[in-house]
Design a protein around this motif. Structure first.
Motif, PDB file in Angstrom:
ATOM      1  N   GLU A 259     -22.290   2.400  58.098  1.00 59.15           N
ATOM      2  CA  GLU A 259     -22.660   3.659  58.163  1.00 59.15           C
ATOM      3  C   GLU A 259     -22.048   4.546  57.300  1.00 59.15           C
ATOM      4  OE1 GLU A 259     -24.205   5.114  62.181  1.00 59.15           O
ATOM      5  OE2 GLU A 259     -22.559   6.537  62.082  1.00 59.15           O
ATOM      6  N   ARG A 260     -22.928   5.350  56.760  1.00 59.20           N
ATOM      7  CA  ARG A 260     -22.508   6.571  55.752  1.00 59.20           C
ATOM      8  C   ARG A 260     -23.027   7.877  56.346  1.00 59.20           C
ATOM      9  NH1 ARG A 260     -26.030   9.424  51.916  1.00 59.20           N
ATOM     10  NH2 ARG A 260     -24.561  10.231  50.230  1.00 59.20           N
ATOM     11  N   THR A 261     -21.855   8.733  56.682  1.00 55.70           N
ATOM     12  CA  THR A 261     -22.277   9.891  57.418  1.00 55.70           C
ATOM     13  C   THR A 261     -21.506  11.245  56.845  1.00 55.70           C
ATOM     14  OG1 THR A 261     -22.104  10.695  59.622  1.00 55.70           O
ATOM     15  CG2 THR A 261     -20.270   9.726  59.047  1.00 55.70           C
ATOM     16  N   MET A 262     -21.789  12.369  57.098  1.00 56.29           N
ATOM     17  CA  MET A 262     -21.352  13.607  56.579  1.00 56.29           C
ATOM     18  C   MET A 262     -20.136  13.721  57.379  1.00 56.29           C
ATOM     19  SD  MET A 262     -24.563  16.374  56.087  1.00 56.29           S
ATOM     20  CE  MET A 262     -25.607  16.101  54.605  1.00 56.29           C
ATOM     21  N   VAL A 263     -18.972  14.309  56.887  1.00 52.35           N
ATOM     22  CA  VAL A 263     -17.884  14.599  57.415  1.00 52.35           C
ATOM     23  C   VAL A 263     -17.839  15.866  58.066  1.00 52.35           C
ATOM     24  CG1 VAL A 263     -15.391  14.839  57.282  1.00 52.35           C
ATOM     25  CG2 VAL A 263     -16.565  13.065  55.902  1.00 52.35           C
ATOM     26  N   GLU A 264     -17.498  16.141  59.373  1.00 50.12           N
ATOM     27  CA  GLU A 264     -17.742  17.420  59.817  1.00 50.12           C
ATOM     28  C   GLU A 264     -16.072  18.213  59.592  1.00 50.12           C
ATOM     29  OE1 GLU A 264     -19.086  17.807  64.110  1.00 50.12           O
ATOM     30  OE2 GLU A 264     -20.118  15.564  63.673  1.00 50.12           O
ATOM     31  N   PRO A 265     -16.146  19.674  59.619  1.00 52.46           N
ATOM     32  CA  PRO A 265     -17.406  20.490  59.511  1.00 52.46           C
ATOM     33  C   PRO A 265     -18.049  20.234  58.098  1.00 52.46           C
ATOM     34  CG  PRO A 265     -15.309  21.485  59.112  1.00 52.46           C
ATOM     35  CD  PRO A 265     -14.807  20.364  59.515  1.00 52.46           C
ATOM     36  N   ILE A 266     -19.307  20.236  58.238  1.00 50.99           N
ATOM     37  CA  ILE A 266     -20.175  20.103  57.223  1.00 50.99           C
ATOM     38  C   ILE A 266     -20.608  21.202  56.335  1.00 50.99           C
ATOM     39  CG2 ILE A 266     -22.483  19.363  56.512  1.00 50.99           C
ATOM     40  CD1 ILE A 266     -22.791  17.787  59.199  1.00 50.99           C
ATOM     41  N   ASN A 267     -20.094  21.243  55.152  1.00 50.93           N
ATOM     42  CA  ASN A 267     -20.213  21.825  53.965  1.00 50.93           C
ATOM     43  C   ASN A 267     -21.775  21.746  53.402  1.00 50.93           C
ATOM     44  OD1 ASN A 267     -20.671  23.473  51.665  1.00 50.93           O
ATOM     45  ND2 ASN A 267     -18.395  23.235  51.037  1.00 50.93           N
ATOM     46  N   THR A 268     -22.864  22.589  53.802  1.00 52.17           N
ATOM     47  CA  THR A 268     -24.298  22.198  53.404  1.00 52.17           C
ATOM     48  C   THR A 268     -24.409  22.338  52.020  1.00 52.17           C
ATOM     49  OG1 THR A 268     -24.806  24.569  53.803  1.00 52.17           O
ATOM     50  CG2 THR A 268     -25.093  23.068  55.843  1.00 52.17           C
ATOM     51  N   LYS A 269     -23.580  23.021  51.167  1.00 52.80           N
ATOM     52  CA  LYS A 269     -23.929  23.100  49.940  1.00 52.80           C
ATOM     53  C   LYS A 269     -23.015  21.884  49.038  1.00 52.80           C
ATOM     54  CE  LYS A 269     -24.280  28.141  49.671  1.00 52.80           C
ATOM     55  NZ  LYS A 269     -23.904  29.431  49.086  1.00 52.80           N
ATOM     56  N   PRO A 271     -21.561  18.499  50.796  1.00 55.70           N
ATOM     57  CA  PRO A 271     -21.212  17.852  51.907  1.00 55.70           C
ATOM     58  C   PRO A 271     -20.289  16.555  51.529  1.00 55.70           C
ATOM     59  CG  PRO A 271     -23.524  17.444  51.274  1.00 55.70           C
ATOM     60  CD  PRO A 271     -23.245  18.622  50.766  1.00 55.70           C
ATOM     61  N   VAL A 272     -19.410  16.375  52.255  1.00 52.97           N
ATOM     62  CA  VAL A 272     -18.514  15.086  52.120  1.00 52.97           C
ATOM     63  C   VAL A 272     -19.122  14.086  52.774  1.00 52.97           C
ATOM     64  CG1 VAL A 272     -16.265  14.173  52.030  1.00 52.97           C
ATOM     65  CG2 VAL A 272     -16.576  16.558  51.620  1.00 52.97           C
ATOM     66  N   TRP A 273     -19.188  12.854  52.323  1.00 51.71           N
ATOM     67  CA  TRP A 273     -19.669  11.676  52.864  1.00 51.71           C
ATOM     68  C   TRP A 273     -18.650  10.351  53.186  1.00 51.71           C
ATOM     69  CZ3 TRP A 273     -24.797  11.160  54.709  1.00 51.71           C
ATOM     70  CH2 TRP A 273     -25.721  12.183  54.310  1.00 51.71           C
ATOM     71  N   LYS A 274     -18.810   9.866  54.172  1.00 52.45           N
ATOM     72  CA  LYS A 274     -17.699   9.150  54.477  1.00 52.45           C
ATOM     73  C   LYS A 274     -18.396   7.620  54.772  1.00 52.45           C
ATOM     74  CE  LYS A 274     -14.199   7.504  58.180  1.00 52.45           C
ATOM     75  NZ  LYS A 274     -13.417   7.883  59.316  1.00 52.45           N
ATOM     76  N   MET A 275     -18.070   6.309  54.457  1.00 57.35           N
ATOM     77  CA  MET A 275     -18.652   5.271  54.662  1.00 57.35           C
ATOM     78  C   MET A 275     -18.097   4.532  55.586  1.00 57.35           C
ATOM     79  SD  MET A 275     -21.522   3.227  54.196  1.00 57.35           S
ATOM     80  CE  MET A 275     -22.122   3.475  52.362  1.00 57.35           C
ATOM     81  N   SER A 276     -18.228   3.994  56.649  1.00 54.77           N
ATOM     82  CA  SER A 276     -17.581   3.074  57.633  1.00 54.77           C
ATOM     83  C   SER A 276     -18.247   1.887  57.566  1.00 54.77           C
ATOM     84  CB  SER A 276     -17.470   3.526  58.809  1.00 54.77           C
ATOM     85  OG  SER A 276     -16.977   5.018  58.942  1.00 54.77           O
ATOM     86  N   THR A 277     -17.305   0.716  57.849  1.00 55.70           N
ATOM     87  CA  THR A 277     -18.169  -0.604  58.013  1.00 55.70           C
ATOM     88  C   THR A 277     -17.321  -1.335  59.024  1.00 55.70           C
ATOM     89  OG1 THR A 277     -18.606  -0.918  55.793  1.00 55.70           O
ATOM     90  CG2 THR A 277     -18.447  -2.776  57.035  1.00 55.70           C
ATOM     91  N   PHE A 278     -18.058  -1.991  59.941  1.00 55.04           N
ATOM     92  CA  PHE A 278     -17.518  -2.781  61.258  1.00 55.04           C
ATOM     93  C   PHE A 278     -18.016  -4.037  61.211  1.00 55.04           C
ATOM     94  CE2 PHE A 278     -16.708   1.788  62.223  1.00 55.04           C
ATOM     95  CZ  PHE A 278     -15.465   1.699  62.975  1.00 55.04           C
ATOM     96  N   GLU A 279     -17.311  -5.184  61.432  1.00 48.37           N
ATOM     97  CA  GLU A 279     -18.047  -6.426  61.473  1.00 48.37           C
ATOM     98  C   GLU A 279     -17.205  -7.189  62.628  1.00 48.37           C
ATOM     99  OE1 GLU A 279     -16.381  -7.974  57.601  1.00 48.37           O
ATOM    100  OE2 GLU A 279     -18.168  -7.248  56.471  1.00 48.37           O
ATOM    101  N   PHE A 280     -18.276  -7.934  63.282  1.00 52.88           N
ATOM    102  CA  PHE A 280     -17.753  -8.533  64.456  1.00 52.88           C
ATOM    103  C   PHE A 280     -18.787  -9.689  64.707  1.00 52.88           C
ATOM    104  CE2 PHE A 280     -20.470  -5.063  65.847  1.00 52.88           C
ATOM    105  CZ  PHE A 280     -21.208  -5.612  66.774  1.00 52.88           C
ATOM    106  N   LYS A 281     -18.514 -10.413  65.541  1.00 55.34           N
ATOM    107  CA  LYS A 281     -19.367 -11.579  66.056  1.00 55.34           C
ATOM    108  C   LYS A 281     -19.911 -11.444  67.488  1.00 55.34           C
ATOM    109  CE  LYS A 281     -19.592 -16.763  65.343  1.00 55.34           C
ATOM    110  NZ  LYS A 281     -20.510 -16.680  64.026  1.00 55.34           N
ATOM    111  N   ILE A 282     -21.337 -11.767  67.805  1.00 54.47           N
ATOM    112  CA  ILE A 282     -21.872 -11.707  69.046  1.00 54.47           C
ATOM    113  C   ILE A 282     -21.084 -12.929  69.769  1.00 54.47           C
ATOM    114  CG2 ILE A 282     -23.931 -12.093  70.306  1.00 54.47           C
ATOM    115  CD1 ILE A 282     -25.512 -10.733  67.983  1.00 54.47           C
ATOM    116  N   VAL A 283     -20.823 -12.433  71.136  1.00 52.82           N
ATOM    117  CA  VAL A 283     -20.043 -13.216  71.915  1.00 52.82           C
ATOM    118  C   VAL A 283     -20.461 -12.945  73.332  1.00 52.82           C
ATOM    119  CG1 VAL A 283     -17.956 -14.027  70.669  1.00 52.82           C
ATOM    120  CG2 VAL A 283     -18.000 -11.915  71.974  1.00 52.82           C
ATOM    121  N   VAL A 284     -20.653 -13.716  74.098  1.00 51.28           N
ATOM    122  CA  VAL A 284     -21.029 -13.578  75.657  1.00 51.28           C
ATOM    123  C   VAL A 284     -19.781 -13.897  76.412  1.00 51.28           C
ATOM    124  CG1 VAL A 284     -22.543 -14.036  77.523  1.00 51.28           C
ATOM    125  CG2 VAL A 284     -23.288 -13.901  75.149  1.00 51.28           C
TER     126      VAL A 284
END
Length: 284
Positions: A259-269, A271-284
């Motif tokens: 996910e790439r998201t604007m960092v709050e508080p958002i400077n509309t003129k 904006p600072v963007w942050k990229m986050s990555t989460f990896e996992f395996k589906i398990v029951v």
């Protein structure tokens, strides 16, 4: 307003993936939001979380470690057609992720109370561990849309109903399909999908783009909304695409949630963007 592209594979072993989801969250820049992460209260659920007073705890896109997926977009409505007492739509996704119900059963219960919410689209899914089949269903509480099961295929959804013929939906879906069916390795596909989600091309306002509940929206704002990636240049409307998200579940149940998201508080003129990555395996 938001947009979602969804690919459900009919042959995960051959395609290399079970599901690919690409989504933009469009929202007012001052709406407080907790960025993508595992929930403190239920650490098997991952999503961003709405922190707006009265709507806290809702989300627009989330997943569990057991393979449940929830996706929400609003159905576009001007203030004239909204009821301030409407329930928070984001809780529909949160409640599904916390529930034990399958997608269709949950949506059947939602449908009974659909009039208590503002307009929404809801795609719910279950990706089963170790199995090639998947369970996805869709429901929109406007325009008498039927609750339907989603077969393997490519889908696009914005703020009308599934696969509606807005240009950004139709053309975006075509581009998304070329990406996911292309010969690129998955990492390259993910980067190309993010490029698609960042596309600010505006397709203009016509009779097709105007909806039945758009009365009160000026054309200049509808013009802004005609792009895949929304960026308002109207000073009094601080609104736009704040988050780009991609979820890939491969054929061996490995999940990449980026996910790439604007960092709050958002400077509309600027904006600072942050990229986050989460990896996992589906398990029951």
């Amino acid at each position: 307003m938001c947009i979602v592209f969804l690919s459900i594979s009919d042959n995960p072993e051959q395609d290399g993936y079970k599901v690919i989801i690409a989504a933009n969250r469009d929202e007012f820049y001052n709406r407080p939001t907790k960025e993508l992460n595992w929930w403190d209260s239920q650490p098997d659920i991952i999503s961003g979380v709405d922190l707006f007073p009265g709507k806290e705890g809702g989300t627009w896109l989330g997943m569990t470690k057991t393979g449940k997926i929830g996706i929400l977009t609003n159905y576009r409505q001007s203030e004239k057609f909204r009821n301030q007492s409407d329930k928070g739509r984001g809780h529909l996704v949160s409640d599904f992720l916390k529930s034990e119900e399958n997608p269709r059963k949950f949506l059947e219960n939602v449908k009974k109370h659909g009039s208590e919410y503002g307009g929404f689209n809801l795609i719910l899914g279950d990706v089963f561990q170790g199995k090639s089949e998947m369970d996805f269903s869709y429901y929109c509480n406007k325009e008498h849309q039927p609750l339907e099961n989603l077969k393997a295929g490519i889908y696009a959804l914005s703020n009308r109903y599934l696969d509606y013929c807005w240009k950004k939906v139709v053309l975006g879906k075509e581009r998304f399909e070329k990406i996911v069916k292309g010969d690129s390795v998955m990492q390259e596909k993910i980067e190309k999908v993010f490029e698609l989600l960042r596309d600010e091309t505006r397709y203009g306002v016509d009779d097709v783009f105007r909806g039945p509940e758009d009365e009160g929206f000026p054309d200049c704002f509808l013009e802004v909304l005609s792009a895949i990636s929304v960026k308002s240049n109207i000073p009094e409307i601080q609104y736009g695409t704040r988050t780009n998200s991609v979820i890939v579940v491969d054929h061996e149940d490995n999940v990449t949630f980026r996910e790439r998201t604007m960092v709050e508080p958002i400077n509309t003129k600027n904006p600072v963007w942050k990229m986050s990555t989460f990896e996992f395996k589906i398990v029951v």
